[in-house]
Write an enzyme that holds these catalytic residues in place. Structure first.
Site, PDB file in Angstrom:
ATOM      1  N   HIS A 342       5.440   3.198  -0.346  1.00 42.65           N
ATOM      2  CA  HIS A 342       4.820   2.619   0.844  1.00 42.65           C
ATOM      3  C   HIS A 342       4.516   1.134   0.650  1.00 42.65           C
ATOM      4  O   HIS A 342       4.916   0.298   1.459  1.00 42.65           O
ATOM      5  CB  HIS A 342       3.539   3.392   1.176  1.00 42.65           C
ATOM      6  N   GLU A 343       3.827   0.818  -0.423  1.00 41.30           N
ATOM      7  CA  GLU A 343       3.448  -0.590  -0.630  1.00 41.30           C
ATOM      8  C   GLU A 343       4.684  -1.454  -0.856  1.00 41.30           C
ATOM      9  O   GLU A 343       4.754  -2.597  -0.391  1.00 41.30           O
ATOM     10  CB  GLU A 343       2.453  -0.726  -1.781  1.00 41.30           C
ATOM     11  N   TYR A 429       0.048   5.119  11.599  1.00 40.80           N
ATOM     12  CA  TYR A 429       0.916   5.542  10.484  1.00 40.80           C
ATOM     13  C   TYR A 429       1.833   6.698  10.904  1.00 40.80           C
ATOM     14  O   TYR A 429       3.053   6.601  10.825  1.00 40.80           O
ATOM     15  CB  TYR A 429       0.075   5.996   9.287  1.00 40.80           C
TER      16      TYR A 429
HETATM   17  N1  BES Z   1      -2.032  -2.219   4.313  1.00 38.85           N
HETATM   18  C1  BES Z   1      -2.552  -0.928   4.071  1.00 38.85           C
HETATM   19  C2  BES Z   1      -4.028  -0.925   3.773  1.00 38.85           C
HETATM   20  C3  BES Z   1      -4.884  -1.494   4.882  1.00 38.85           C
HETATM   21  C4  BES Z   1      -4.587  -1.295   6.226  1.00 38.85           C
HETATM   22  C5  BES Z   1      -6.005  -2.214   4.560  1.00 38.85           C
HETATM   23  C6  BES Z   1      -5.393  -1.854   7.218  1.00 38.85           C
HETATM   24  C7  BES Z   1      -6.805  -2.766   5.533  1.00 38.85           C
HETATM   25  C8  BES Z   1      -6.512  -2.588   6.862  1.00 38.85           C
HETATM   26  C9  BES Z   1      -1.811  -0.233   2.940  1.00 38.85           C
HETATM   27  O1  BES Z   1      -0.451  -0.523   2.899  1.00 38.85           O
HETATM   28  C10 BES Z   1      -1.901   1.239   3.200  1.00 38.85           C
HETATM   29  O2  BES Z   1      -1.414   1.669   4.204  1.00 38.85           O
HETATM   30  N2  BES Z   1      -2.508   1.974   2.292  1.00 38.85           N
HETATM   31  C11 BES Z   1      -2.592   3.401   2.385  1.00 38.85           C
HETATM   32  C12 BES Z   1      -1.424   3.983   1.640  1.00 38.85           C
HETATM   33  C13 BES Z   1      -0.867   5.257   2.155  1.00 38.85           C
HETATM   34  C14 BES Z   1      -0.564   5.272   3.616  1.00 38.85           C
HETATM   35  C15 BES Z   1       0.368   5.656   1.371  1.00 38.85           C
HETATM   36  C16 BES Z   1      -3.911   3.818   1.761  1.00 38.85           C
HETATM   37  O3  BES Z   1      -4.586   2.972   1.192  1.00 38.85           O
HETATM   38  O4  BES Z   1      -4.266   4.971   1.849  1.00 38.85           O
HETATM   39 ZN    ZN Z   2       0.503   0.300   4.565  1.00 38.32          ZN
END
Ligand code: BES
Ligand code: ZN
Length: 659
Positions: A342-343, A429
């Site tokens: 994902h990242e 998502y």
């Molecule tokens: N970019 C996001 C984290 C985020 C989103 C921080 C909105 C602040 C505001 C990151 O890529 C993400 O989606 N993280 C998820 C991962 C998962 C979907 C695999 C998480 O942290 O759970």
């Molecule tokens: Zn993300």
């Protein structure tokens, strides 16, 4: 506005970047300043900036970390591009302590920090140096632009939301402090004086001073080895030559070491964690290859990661060239590596092409979740990808059911009257994933992949909007095929609420075995054998726990735990689901383990629901209050804010902290 600085400037900007002394970069659009979008749908209402009048194009930071005071301070030198005769620039701030603003020659410039707006911070307005007589290049007849360089001397506040300062006890080693930043969404204005909007891309560079022996990493390319500076301190240099939205500027420092994974990638972590970390992310090179094969060049050079202490409030954060990760995804068997995929996928969706406003959350997160699943399919196979898709789909259906299918928070593009931060995670998502899977299946994978690849390529290092995404799809894939347009239901997906009827359902075979095991348990109370359970994938185990009947007795929970050894699992996703179901059902024997987990882990995805589960019953409420009184101060402001709301936590003065 008299003219649109963004597009008119392109040829002129090339020159600007050239004489600005920017380090050369290895990108398709070398030397260009990124455009901004000026359409209504691109508008970001979370920034005070007026980028069409004056905008920051480059930030040069010279900062020192102070672990005693919990501050980052020094100077930020901003390159500013201003419209013809603009007299001021507005930056974003959130509690910045500004001591001086000058021009390049050190002449003081007038500045003003305005009134604080809840959740947004304050406008930071700077009078630009008097317009040079010799103006910038003429852009079009009678239209000019000027560049300025301004220097801000400042310091972050100790409670700056973007930064979490950890005590040694909160680290694996226990002897050195640690700090990390989390910029997204609008936190970076608490430590970087700039225009904090995803549509205003900036290149940057930094010199960071830190106490020895701590190492510093940033979301930029490190320049050589640290240089000694005074007593017991050293300086680290970083450069990011690709224009990025400022929420992607990130820093972390601690007693960390590096382990190389392959030619392009590596991982940083504390010495106590590095081996397990490197083992877990051992598929990274393969994932990068998969990403490139799927949707085009990887344009950032390196892809490194840092495993943070467990207080990190997210699973992961896609900071360019340096993904930030929670240690809680480490399971020993790479079963939670969807997170890494994902990242990494954000290197295309989100970091290369970025939403212009927070209202298009799905353009970053939904597209990335789809991309993540495609990487998982390439690296771990179709079966695992299909199972993970089925989990997403179920999350979406459950989420919509919970809030109602006409709720505005279920729309992918945040509707007018809704805050962009209220749109539900599943709508961004999971609905985003299901949307793109639906389009892929209607259009055909090959054609769709070609389209998505060119989408990333043609908007590389630029802001985008939902409208642009749909218009491009229509132009390149639909044309005047009215029947196809109807089948796709594009507007219903992006602007509508609920789940459109053409949603691509997961393969019913994905969880056939687990679902019949759940049915057997619900109907006649039989549990799977421990061997069967152990043979299941992590996704299957999660499915089982997610689909269990809502109400379970203490006897049933005891039997579940005894048979499946849930409290001994090495997978935190599984452990979390077990603790959640146990606490929701007032299962006393789980409290101690939950307490230990909550004392250590600050990841909001785990922490918030566990407190919510406790808070749902009279039995659990006092337990939640007792645990939270102990753990609250160890949580990141983001996690704390969420739990405060759930528990209506009261400060000693008696005021509810929820907003
Ligand atoms: N970019 C996001 C984290 C985020 C989103 C921080 C909105 C602040 C505001 C990151 O890529 C993400 O989606 N993280 C998820 C991962 C998962 C979907 C695999 C998480 O942290 O759970
Ligand atoms: Zn993300």
């Amino acid at each position: 506005m008299r003219f649109n600085v963004s597009f008119l400037l392109a040829p002129f900007l090339f020159l600007l970047a050239g004489c600005g002394g920017l380090v050369s970069q290895d990108t398709a659009k070398q030397g260009e300043i990124a455009p901004i979008l000026t359409s209504e749908e691109a508008f970001d209402d979370q920034t005070f900036a007026k980028p069409q009048e004056a905008r920051v194009t480059h930030i040069d930071m010279d900062l020192a970390l102070d672990f005693d005071e919990k501050t980052i301070g020094g100077t930020a030198t901003l390159d500013v591009l201003a419209a013809d005769l603009a007299s001021e620039i507005i930056l974003d701030s959130n509690g910045l302590r500004v001591s001086a603003v000058t021009d390049e020659a050190g002449n003081a410039l007038k500045f003003d920090l305005g009134e604080t707006v809840e959740g947004k911070g304050e406008p930071f307005t700077i009078q630009l140096p008097a317009q040079k007589l010799e103006r910038g290049a003429e852009l079009a007849e009678g239209e000019f632009a000027a560049t300025h360089r301004i220097v801000v001397e400042y310091m972050s506040a100790p409670q700056a939301e973007a930064l979490q300062w950890l005590s040694p006890e909160q680290t694996a080693g226990g002897t050195h402090p640690f700090v990390f930043s989390q910029g997204q969404a609008i936190n970076n204005r608490a430590w970087i004086p700039t225009q904090d909007s995803p549509g205003i891309r900036q290149t940057w560079q930094a010199v960071i001073s830190a106490p020895e022996p701590l190492n510093v990493v940033m979301s930029g390319v490190i320049q050589g080895d640290p240089e000694p500076e005074g007593e017991n301190r050293h300086n680290f240099r970083f450069v990011m030559n690709n224009p990025v939205p400022p929420y992607l500027i990130a820093i972390a420092a601690g007693n960390i070491q590096f382990s190389e994974l392959g030619p392009r990638s590596g991982v940083w972590a504390e010495p106590e964690v590095i081996e397990a970390a490197a083992q877990e992310v051992g598929d990274t090179e393969e994932m990068i290859d998969a990403g490139i094969a799927l949707f085009g060049d990887y344009r950032w050079g390196r892809y490194d990661m840092i495993i943070l202490p467990p207080a990190f409030p997210y699973g992961g954060m896609e900071n360019p060239v340096m993904t930030f990760l929670t240690p809680t995804f480490i399971a020993g068997d790479r079963s939670n590596n969807g997170l890494v995929a994902h990242e990494l996928a954000h290197s295309w969706s989100g970091n290369l092409t970025t939403y212009s406003s927070w209202r298009d959350g799905w353009l970053n997160e939904g597209v990335t979740s789809y991309f993540e699943n495609r990487i998982v399919e390439e690296v771990y196979g179709k079966e695992r990808a299909e199972q993970e898709y089925a989990l997403s789909y179920a999350g979406l259906v459950d989420g919509i059911q919970e809030v109602g299918s006409d709720s505005p928070v279920t729309a992918m593009r945040t509707p007018d009257a809704t805050s962009p931060f209220d749109t539900k995670g599943f709508a961004i998502y999971d609905k985003g994933t299901v949307f793109l899977r639906t389009v892929e299946n209607i259009i055909g994978r090959k054609k769709f992949d070609t389209w998505l690849t060119q989408w990333f390529d043609s908007h590389a290092f630029e802001p985008v909007t939902s409208e642009m995404f749909l218009a491009d799809l229509r132009k390149k894939l639909i044309g005047d095929d009215a029947e196809l347009e109807k089948r796709l239901m594009l507007d219903a997906w992006v602007y509508g609420t609920g789940l459109p009827e053409n949603a691509w359902k997961p393969d019913s075979k994905a969880f056939a075995e687990v679902d019949s095991a759940v049915a057997a348990y619900a109907n006649v109370g039989t549990l799977p054998d421990i061997e069967v359970w152990r043979d299941w994938t992590a996704a299957e185990q999660r499915r089982f726990l997610e689909e269990l009947p809502q109400d379970l007795s203490n006897e049933q929970l005891a039997a579940l735990n005894a048979t499946l050894e849930l409290s001994q699992t090495g997978n935190n996703e599984v452990l979390f689901l077990w603790l959640e179901v146990a606490l929701r059902n007032e299962y006393g024997p789980a409290v101690q383990q939950a307490e230990r987990f909550l004392a250590k882990v600050g990841r909001n995805k785990f922490v918030s629901p566990l407190f919510t589960a406790l808070n749902e019953t009279e039995w659990g409420k006092p337990i939640a209050q007792r645990i939270y009184a102990e753990t609250r101060s160890s949580y990141h402001a983001y996690t704390r804010g969420n739990v405060d709301k759930t528990l209506l936590f009261k400060t000693s003065a008696g005021t509810a902290l929820s907003d």
